[in-house]
Design an enzyme around this catalytic site. Structure first.
Site, short mmCIF file in Angstrom:
data_model
loop_
_atom_site.label_atom_id
_atom_site.label_comp_id
_atom_site.label_asym_id
_atom_site.label_seq_id
_atom_site.Cartn_x
_atom_site.Cartn_y
_atom_site.Cartn_z
N LYS B 199 0.87 -1.18 0.00
CA LYS B 199 0.00 0.00 0.00
C LYS B 199 0.90 1.22 0.00
O LYS B 199 1.83 1.30 0.81
CB LYS B 199 -0.87 0.00 1.26
CG LYS B 199 -1.49 1.35 1.60
CD LYS B 199 -2.39 1.26 2.80
CE LYS B 199 -2.78 2.63 3.31
NZ LYS B 199 -3.78 2.55 4.40
N LYS B 201 1.01 5.20 0.70
CA LYS B 201 0.31 6.37 1.24
C LYS B 201 0.51 7.51 0.25
O LYS B 201 1.64 7.95 -0.01
CB LYS B 201 0.91 6.73 2.60
CG LYS B 201 0.33 7.97 3.22
CD LYS B 201 -1.13 7.82 3.56
CE LYS B 201 -1.32 7.15 4.91
NZ LYS B 201 -2.77 6.96 5.21
N ASP B 229 -3.53 5.20 -1.28
CA ASP B 229 -4.38 5.85 -0.29
C ASP B 229 -4.02 7.31 -0.12
O ASP B 229 -3.12 7.67 0.64
CB ASP B 229 -4.23 5.14 1.06
CG ASP B 229 -4.89 5.90 2.20
OD1 ASP B 229 -5.78 6.74 1.93
OD2 ASP B 229 -4.53 5.65 3.37
N ASN B 231 -5.83 9.54 1.31
CA ASN B 231 -6.53 10.11 2.48
C ASN B 231 -7.51 11.21 2.10
O ASN B 231 -7.51 12.29 2.72
CB ASN B 231 -5.51 10.66 3.50
CG ASN B 231 -4.93 9.57 4.38
OD1 ASN B 231 -3.72 9.37 4.40
ND2 ASN B 231 -5.77 8.85 5.10
N GLU B 254 -7.98 3.51 -1.88
CA GLU B 254 -8.43 3.81 -0.52
C GLU B 254 -8.70 5.29 -0.35
O GLU B 254 -7.83 6.12 -0.60
CB GLU B 254 -7.34 3.34 0.47
CG GLU B 254 -7.73 3.59 1.93
CD GLU B 254 -6.69 3.05 2.91
OE1 GLU B 254 -5.94 2.13 2.53
OE2 GLU B 254 -6.62 3.56 4.03
N ASN B 277 -10.96 4.15 5.58
CA ASN B 277 -10.90 4.26 7.04
C ASN B 277 -11.14 5.71 7.41
O ASN B 277 -10.74 6.16 8.46
CB ASN B 277 -9.56 3.80 7.59
CG ASN B 277 -8.47 4.79 7.26
OD1 ASN B 277 -8.10 4.87 6.10
ND2 ASN B 277 -7.97 5.55 8.23
N ASP B 301 -10.23 -0.33 12.25
CA ASP B 301 -9.18 -0.04 13.22
C ASP B 301 -9.81 -0.40 14.56
O ASP B 301 -10.76 0.26 14.99
CB ASP B 301 -8.83 1.44 13.15
CG ASP B 301 -7.75 1.83 14.12
OD1 ASP B 301 -7.84 1.44 15.30
OD2 ASP B 301 -6.81 2.54 13.71
N HIS B 328 -7.15 -1.43 9.09
CA HIS B 328 -6.39 -0.18 9.06
C HIS B 328 -5.33 -0.20 10.14
O HIS B 328 -5.45 -0.94 11.13
CB HIS B 328 -7.37 0.96 9.30
CG HIS B 328 -6.74 2.27 9.59
ND1 HIS B 328 -6.71 2.85 10.84
CD2 HIS B 328 -6.09 3.13 8.78
CE1 HIS B 328 -6.09 4.01 10.78
NE2 HIS B 328 -5.71 4.21 9.55
N ASN B 330 -2.73 2.69 12.33
CA ASN B 330 -2.06 3.94 12.58
C ASN B 330 -0.80 3.54 13.34
O ASN B 330 -0.66 2.39 13.73
CB ASN B 330 -2.99 4.83 13.43
CG ASN B 330 -2.83 6.29 13.06
OD1 ASN B 330 -1.72 6.79 13.08
ND2 ASN B 330 -3.91 6.94 12.71
#
Lengths: 430, 430
Positions: B199, B201, B229, B231, B254, B277, B301, B328, B330
């Site tokens: 994945k 970011k 992803d 965000n 994502e 997420n 999460d 997910h 963090n």
């Protein structure tokens, strides 16, 4: 304490239990109804017990599953579904479309699998509870209440089965075939068990007679929550008319009409909350029913939803979609009543009193049958389910199963004994 | 074995852990990020441990909850939510609308409560596991797999924090700011941990640069599932364009765009599965998002969904509505990684490799940090979570928390250290 207890043996015991002549939309309860008792033994020496429906196809699948679970870890509850699905070898034969016995909603292989698995899952949780010293509710996330309330389950009924069949002597409840009989029955339920809400099984007589019965109950028990369940016996128009005539008297109306579309229309036109244990009885039926706002209360039956963990999952789905949850009951004994009580204790949203047929049963297979106090059962903190099998009683009821040869429940056939012209009603009936 | 173990004491230890300069749509990770370690002691002598977010409001609520749980039964997990809600005394102040630190979706008191409760629930399950001799997965219904696969989590990053802040020396991963850097990072992830999916970011650079990075990954790792992803960093039009340019290369996209309506449109126009997420991070957000077909994969999460039981419930909801579930991550340490592994092991539908930041952390608070083999972790059968707190490490990281005074995570502020003109981006950014 071992880290990974394994199942060493599973025993499935079919039994026949006495059942009074309770009437419903399809006919009448038989004098004897089959149930299955499942016992799991583990390599820790602990034994767990579960209970489920006992018709032949349940017995066959439970027996096949029993052969497959030996050697498997006790705690792999989710694996039971896979093992049961493997065990269900229909050789291409599809399941029958409709279950004349059950009033249990749409029939499917999945529901059969889940109904059988539920007994094994409950037995596994009971055994795990004995091994770990924990009550089943603690293994399900912990109780949020100390008592679980049940509702008095009223039935139109005859005093005894046709030709004096069944348990002899018959129970002493007598007949209830009109509003006065229903109120007398409710009064005895209130006096003996302390029930503080009542459900009337309807769909038996013309709707006006059942409306009169509810009105009589409302008058005799002011403020008591009341429910009426014709098992899908009414058309949409009849359902709307009943809902309007009983406006303000019902906590909810249960399965007035048999389809999701019809339920949605009844709710839309009347605003009355509708409960179901017929049009939503499996996870696959949820999306369409919820998006149509067809049901406001799902009545879970942990047997056909697949067990106690599955019931918790159903509760989470209902909570998320703003649908209430309560609990359905079919004829059952104390093992299932214990299981119902444990899972009801852990579901925060369970605000309606649960249904139970248990007071109608004169027999049980546990040594200390439950006692309702103020209409409720205490949630036990003893390990497992908190019940102990009465081996003599179990043996006697199994002996009866061997002797009498009743292998399924069929309310239509039972009615035909009294009325040879009786045909399986097409729903809606009124 | 006691029937009803009680919590005697809860200890909340705030810590600061080193975090590399990983870039995202809002800015960059700080050199230090706070986490909370929760330990529950019981009257059986067993201790359980949990971990969650560590920003000030989490610490305050966790401390208040810690004061309230002593004396409560260990197994009443669902009661933790009620106790935490009581403990959250805002005196009428509403929660802030947006969390600049977290990229964790909509902020709410409920999510704060659940994020804190999750650490206590995990600790309670760990303790119950020790008391009963059962691994946590057995207390959650039993594992359905022996290994849980994780995905390599690629980040654009600098070699070190601005002004050489943070851990000294900095880690040796070096910078990754273009397709070559991303592929090098992925190669090291594959070599060191055996990850078999990646994945990236995104939302950091212009979409074309990130498209190029994904294409470079696809070329370097043919057949590996890839995810991107940003965000919520893109408009619907940008999202559609990226999806079309990466057609066939992505396992899922994502959170391309920040709203449910936008997500639904992107999926409708491109057919690409969308994971989230951000737009579905609480049970209350599910009905609207699912009915709009806005998400095809929910990335759970367990911290902000409320723990491991809640994650199981989320899984059941997703299963029922035909939405996939994955996990997910963090920034977290090994306690949460163990919890993620146990719950991932019991969810049958978890077919996507889970996210984890763990490889980016150089520190841990457990004595035997996890080792990824072929990109996966074994599901342990030892009692509880299967981890043991390294007291020296915990003390040292708490000492750092006391010394450095970092009390929250703020990726926007961290970016401002490098770029004094940096403002909190308005999403979508591209």
């Amino acid at each position: 304490v071992s880290g990974a207890p394994h199942i060493t043996r599973a025993t499935v015991t079919p039994i026949l239990i006495a059942d009074p002549p309770l009437l419903n939309v399809l006919g009448v309860h038989q004098p004897w109804t089959p149930r299955l008792i499942v016992e799991l033994e583990t390599d820790d020496g602990a034994v767990g017990v579960g209970e489920t429906y006992g018709d032949t196809e349940y017995l066959e699948l439970a027996s096949a599953l029993a052969e497959r679970v030996a050697g498997h870890p006790l705690t792999r509850l989710s694996q039971l579904m896979a093992l049961a699905a493997q065990a269900l070898d229909r050789a291409g034969e599809p399941a029958a479309e409709f279950d004349p016995a059950g009033l249990r909603g749409r029939r499917s292989d999945e529901k059969l699998v889940r109904s059988v698995v539920s007994a094994f899952e409950v037995a596994a949780l009971d055994a795990l509870g004995h091994i770990t010293g924990q009550p089943v509710h603690a293994l399900l996330g912990g109780k949020v209440r100390e008592r679980v309330e049940y509702s008095g389950y009223l039935f139109y009924r005859w005093a005894e089965h046709p030709h004096g069949a069944g348990e002899a002597p018959a129970d002493d409840w007598g007949a209830a075939l009109d509003p006065d009989g229903v109120v007398r029955q409710a009064q005895r339920f209130a006096d003996s068990y302390g029930f503080r809400s009542f459900k009337l099984k309807g769909g038996v007589f013309a709707p006006d007679e059942e409306i009169a019965a509810i009105k009589a109950l409302a008058e005799a028990f002011p403020g008591y929550p009341l429910r009426l369940d014709p098992n899908g016996g009414w058309s949409v128009e009849t359902s709307v008319r009943v809902a309007e005539e009983l406006d303000g008297l019902l906590e909810y109306l249960e399965d007035p009409t048999p389809t999701v579309v019809g339920m949605a229309e009844v709710h839309r036109r009347t605003g009355v909350p509708l409960a179901t244990n017929m049009c939503v009885t499996s996870f696959g039926e949820i999306p369409a029913a919820f998006s149509a706002d067809a049901v406001q209360v799902v009545l879970s039956d942990h047997h056909y939803w697949g067990g106690l963990q599955a019931t918790r999952e159903l509760a989470a789905i209902c909570r998320t979609f703003g649908v209430a949850l309560s609990m359905h009951s079919n004829t059952h004994l104390g093992i299932s009543l214990a299981a119902m009580t444990h899972v009801a204790a852990v579901v925060p949203e369970l605000v309606y009193a649960c249904d139970t047929h248990r007071p109608w049963q004169t027999e049980d297979v546990i040594t200390r049958p439950h006692v309702f106090v103020d209409g409720a059962l205490e949630v036990p903190d003893t390990p497992g389910l908190g019940v102990e099998v009465d081996r003599d009683a179990l043996a006697a009821l199994h002996e009866r199963w061997l002797e009498l040869g009743v292998r399924g429940r069929d309310d239509v056939a039972a009615m035909r004994v009294a009325d040879s012209d009786w045909e399986q009603p097409t729903l809606p009936r009124f």
